[in-house]
Design an enzyme around this catalytic site. Structure first.
Site, PDB file in Angstrom:
ATOM      1  CB  SER A 106      -0.941   0.016   1.300  1.00 58.46           C
ATOM      2  OG  SER A 106      -1.769   0.893   1.197  1.00 58.46           O
ATOM      3  CG  HIS A 131      -4.441  -1.602  -2.198  1.00 59.75           C
ATOM      4  ND1 HIS A 131      -4.906  -2.426  -1.181  1.00 59.75           N
ATOM      5  CD2 HIS A 131      -3.673  -0.520  -1.526  1.00 59.75           C
ATOM      6  CE1 HIS A 131      -4.550  -1.799   0.169  1.00 59.75           C
ATOM      7  NE2 HIS A 131      -3.817  -0.522  -0.108  1.00 59.75           N
TER       8      HIS A 131
END
Length: 208
Positions: A106, A131
């Site tokens: 992330s 993501h």
């Protein structure tokens, strides 16, 4: 009663250094900072970002021409906290090299790829995950819509940052970040998130 595992994890090793004035004790992270190494470990949040930003600014003030090394092992965290670290990395004069040890997921992956071009590394068994940002909101419908619009703006901005540092097209970045996308070091290198996979410290590094 405190969790003994949590207590153990909060213990910071101390190292003793011999100087001309005698012995001096440092916590291990302060000792690494003397070598211009910043260790970004754990979730990214406001507390961590303030510490990382302060270390970056301190090392710039100490020597604006000397490289800074950032070791990353993070599952990600708060987007705005991570962006404060990102912006500082781009703002300061020293080049910042990045190395993932364990995982850079992330926001951790964004900070990994934000290192100086040609100086973004991974150890062979690390994992990288990208993501899109996520969020959960409750309250009045209008407020939920406001927060959803802000999340979309953050998503667009993060996509632009990944495009800038990976060299990929916007479409490829958007597709890659649509869902949790786990990558091996080889896949991360192919995507442009890192430049090299390293197994051993280079001879030059070992001698410094």
């Amino acid at each position: 009663m405190k969790d003994p595992i949590e207590t153990y994890m909060n213990l910071v090793p101390m190292v003793v250094e011999q100087t001309s004035r005698g012995e001096r004790a440092y916590d291990i992270f302060s000792r690494l900072l003397k070598e211009r190494i910043i260790f970004l470990n754990g979730p990214v949040h406001d507390g961590m970002s303030s510490l990382i930003v302060a270390q970056l600014l301190h090392l710039e003030a100490e020597n604006p021409a000397k490289e800074i090394s950032m070791y990353i092992n993070s599952p990600g965290g708060v987007v705005t906290s991570g962006l404060s670290i990102y912006d500082t990395m781009q703002y300061i004069k020293p080049k910042v090299s990045t190395l993932v040890i364990g995982q850079a997921a992330s926001m951790g992956s964004l900070l990994l790829t934000a290192g100086e071009a040609g100086m973004r590394f991974s150890l062979p068994n690390s994992r990288v995950m990208v993501h899109q940002p996520s969020g959960g909101y409750q309250g009045q419908a209008t407020d939920i819509m406001i927060h959803a619009a802000e999340t979309q703006k953050l998503k667009d901005r993060l996509n632009e940052i990944y495009v800038k540092h990976t060299g990929q097209t916007m479409k490829k970045v958007v597709d890659a970040l649509e869902r949790d996308n786990f990558m091996s070091p080889e896949e991360a290198k192919e995507f442009g998130l890192i430049d090299e996979i390293v197994e051993n410290r280079s001879k030059d590094d070992a001698e410094t």
